[in-house]
Design an enzyme around this catalytic site. Structure first.
Site, PDB file in Angstrom:
ATOM      1  N   TRP A 102       0.903  -1.152   0.000  1.00  0.00           N
ATOM      2  CA  TRP A 102       0.000   0.000   0.000  1.00  0.00           C
ATOM      3  C   TRP A 102       0.943   1.202   0.000  1.00  0.00           C
ATOM      4  O   TRP A 102       1.628   1.467   0.987  1.00  0.00           O
ATOM      5  CB  TRP A 102      -0.869  -0.015   1.250  1.00  0.00           C
ATOM      6  N   HIS A 129     -29.307  23.107   8.206  1.00  0.00           N
ATOM      7  CA  HIS A 129     -28.254  24.111   8.361  1.00  0.00           C
ATOM      8  C   HIS A 129     -27.284  24.090   7.183  1.00  0.00           C
ATOM      9  O   HIS A 129     -26.168  24.577   7.300  1.00  0.00           O
ATOM     10  CB  HIS A 129     -27.504  23.875   9.678  1.00  0.00           C
ATOM     11  N   LYS A 174      -6.621  -2.512   4.914  1.00  0.00           N
ATOM     12  CA  LYS A 174      -7.387  -2.897   6.102  1.00  0.00           C
ATOM     13  C   LYS A 174      -6.785  -2.356   7.391  1.00  0.00           C
ATOM     14  O   LYS A 174      -7.488  -1.891   8.262  1.00  0.00           O
ATOM     15  CB  LYS A 174      -7.440  -4.422   6.149  1.00  0.00           C
ATOM     16  N   GLU A 176     -21.880   5.873   9.424  1.00  0.00           N
ATOM     17  CA  GLU A 176     -21.342   4.573   9.032  1.00  0.00           C
ATOM     18  C   GLU A 176     -21.904   4.129   7.676  1.00  0.00           C
ATOM     19  O   GLU A 176     -21.167   3.605   6.830  1.00  0.00           O
ATOM     20  CB  GLU A 176     -21.649   3.543  10.138  1.00  0.00           C
TER      21      GLU A 176
END
Ligand code: F6R
Length: 611
Positions: free
Chosen positions: A73, A507, A606, A484
């Site tokens: 990564w 808002h 991950k 989520e």
């Protein structure tokens, strides 16, 4: 972040390493590489997933019984063949794989360039390889010693594995900040970032701690600090099974993990939720339960999905235990010069137990005298080992990059903690406790009902597959669920999505609503229902397309919604455990429809072991 596998033994090293890298691919997948020793050093690297490397190896196999591999990564240098690990130095006699960041690589690189080194890649890792070579060759230093001295000059984090063609019976591993373990199986040894690549060979592991290195041979290993102090390490037995880390007939790990939730939630409560005795027993925090009960504040720090679980926990602790809670982004915690002392308890939440920002928050709070407790999924992870006490979520290995079953297990642990503290403090009486425990005990069955009744979720996912934006709204316990749901959708389908407390919509975000905007409203029948109905009316008035997650008897919400996904009823506190399930499925099916790589979304990994 980045996966490392090393092998030395009787098997063909490249076979073991490729298999292992596939299991570690969730840690990073922009390029992969392998080095083996077969009289000389052999290296192969490929941009892309491990399958590309495997393909590359079919044309020219790498022989040898010792080797190292890496799935990357990228932090420094774009993902390509050249920047892929393993890296070598000028004379290409040894190879190094690295997880972490060498923070002073620029200074070291300049010093090495002055000594005549030239660099082939843009990576920080190559600098470490050259530094080792410089020390080894110019100072005619033993190779193992050269690695050790080089590591002492490095600032930043590393998990490394090294092979050298002149030392064919030796692998070197070392760690600071990036997890690494050694697997032991008689006359063969393994190095791995976590247990998944080695579990089919052995369940005996030694965890390296920070600033430790291991010299590993076929039949032995020794561990010492990078300051050369010999250590005796305990051998741990892993409880994980191979079955747990395979897809088991599901198309994706994410779907398997969503479907595992009735079981993982039940596993998380087993032996802890004592229904008959009307109490909670959390052995892992028994020693600090008074401390938590009496603490000035409970501060919860986490990242991403775990941070969303923390927000749910805040509502639970404040309602059930009347406990002052502050939720912090772990990544910001140490930069705010936090006002934390021995009267506070810091609770860190982490699925992997390796998230660098969460670990840094833990260390900061510890330094300032706070008691530090954890909720982790990975047994033996760094966070689990560094906290004073903690509770494992027992959700089993989570391989899909998007977190699902870890979230629900974290919320269950938070619920049990809040109930336990509430009962101790007397903010919940025995009767209320009985009622709450009953509701919690019924959650696995209710999650199962949702999972067995999700055809309409598949259907509506088809309709919204190409929506460019999504809005998620919730109140109270379900505000974090809105966050989520939006995170799940954006990370695996790449659709822009925002989660908001429903009342915040007016808002600002309300300006976004028109006939093209899907708005997911999480409107379980709870104390916020009336207000949610008003928010839904506001969205409808602007022609937003309403998808509601609600209960079947919630007439107003059902009537006002274009699509309703109904869930069973539970206590308000526990509704996130049910409302999140359809949101996971919506994200999953939309991502599948868009042909996204659900288990390995772009740019993600991950376990985020860099800060
Ligand atoms: C989202 C996701 C991430 C993680 C975050 C923290 O689906 O998986 O946001 O929740 O990186 O990871 P842990 O819990 O391992 O500390």
């Amino acid at each position: 972040m980045c996966g490392i596998v090393g092998y030395i033994g009787d098997q063909k090293a490249s076979d073991v390493i490729i298999k292992g890298l596939k299991r570690l691919e969730y840690r990073g997948y922009d390029s992969a590489g392998i080095a083996t020793l077969n009289g000389k050093l052999l290296i192969k690297k490929s941009v892309g997933k491990v399958a590309a490397l495997e393909e590359n190896l079919t044309n020219s196999a790498l022989d040898g019984n010792a080797g190292i591999g890496h799935t990357r990564w990228a932090t420094h240098g774009e993902p390509n063949d050249v920047n892929a690990h393993p890296h070598t130095a000028q004379h290409k006699k040894f190879a190094l794989v690295h997880n972490g960041i060498i923070e002073n690589y620029d200074v070291l690189k300049k010093q090495l360039e002055q000594k005549g080194h030239s660099f082939a890649t843009q990576t920080d890792t190559e600098v470490l390889a050259h530094l080792i070579e410089e020390i080894h060759e110019s100072e005619t230093m033993d190779f193992e010693k050269a690695v050790q001295l080089a590591l002492n000059q490095v600032q930043g984090t590393f998990g490394i594995a090294v092979v050298h063609q002149d030392y064919p019976d030796m692998l070197i591993a070392a760690r600071r900040g990036s997890p690494l373990l050694i697997g032991i199986n008689g006359s063969e040894h393994f190095i791995a970032s976590d247990a998944s690549p080695i579990i089919e060979f052995t369940n005996k592991v030694v965890y390296l701690d920070d600033d430790e290195m291991a010299i590993i041979r076929n039949d032995s290993y020794e561990v010492k600090t990078i300051k050369d102090v010999p250590l005796t390490k305990s051998v741990h037995e892993l409880a994980m099974s191979l079955e747990q880390i395979e897809k088991g007939g599901y198309e994706h790990f994410m779907l398997k993990e969503i479907y595992e939730q009735p079981q993982t939630i039940a596993d998380c409560m087993r032996g802890r939720l004592m229904v008959d005795e009307n109490r909670i027993q959390l052995g892992g925090i028994e020693a600090v339960v008074d401390k938590i009960t009496n603490a000035n504040r409970l501060i919860i720090a986490a990242c991403g999905t775990s941070w969303h679980a923390a927000l749910v926990g805040e509502y639970m602790f404040e309602y059930l235990a009347k406990k002052r809670v502050e939720v912090e982004y772990a990544s910001e915690f140490r930069y705010q010069d936090p006002l934390v002392d021995e009267n506070d308890v810091l609770l860190v939440i982490s699925q992997s137990g390796e998230t660098a920002d969460t670990l840094a928050a833990l260390r900061e709070a510890k330094k300032r005298g706070a008691t530090v407790i954890g909720i982790c999924n990975v047994v033996g992870s760094t966070i689990a080992r560094e906290t004073d006490a903690g509770v494992y979520t027992h959700a089993g290995p989570e391989i899909g990059v998007a977190s699902t079953k870890a979230f629900t297990a974290q919320v269950v642990v938070l619920a049990m903690m809040a109930l336990q503290i509430g009962l101790r403090k007397g903010t919940i009486d025995e009767e209320q406790m009985r009622e709450l425990i009953r509701h919690l005990d019924e959650v696995p069955e209710k999650v199962d009902q949702i999972l067995n009744n999700q055809d309409n979720i598949k259907e509506l996912s088809k309709l919204f597959t190409y929506a460019p934006n999504f809005l998620y709204l919730g109140r109270s316990y379900n505000f974090p669920v809105a966050l989520e749901g939006a995170l799940k959708l954006k990370e695996i389908s790449y659709i822009h999505a925002e989660g908001y407390p429903a009342a915040e919509m007016k808002h600002g975000p309300i300006a976004l609503i028109d006939q093209h905007m899907p708005v997911v409203v999480i409107a379980a029948t709870d104390h916020t229902n009336e207000k949610m109905v008003s928010n839904i009316e506001e969205v409808r008035a602007r022609k937003g397309r309403i998808i509601s997650i609600t209960n079947s008897n919630n007439g107003d919400v059902n009537r006002l919604s274009e699509f309703s996904i109904t869930i069973p009823h539970t206590h308000d506190c526990f509704s996130p455990l049910l409302t999140v399930i359809p949101l996971q499925l919506i994200a999953y099916y939309i991502a599948v429809n868009r042909q996204c790589d659900v288990d390995k979304p772009r740019n993600l990994a991950k376990s985020v072991t860099v800060e």
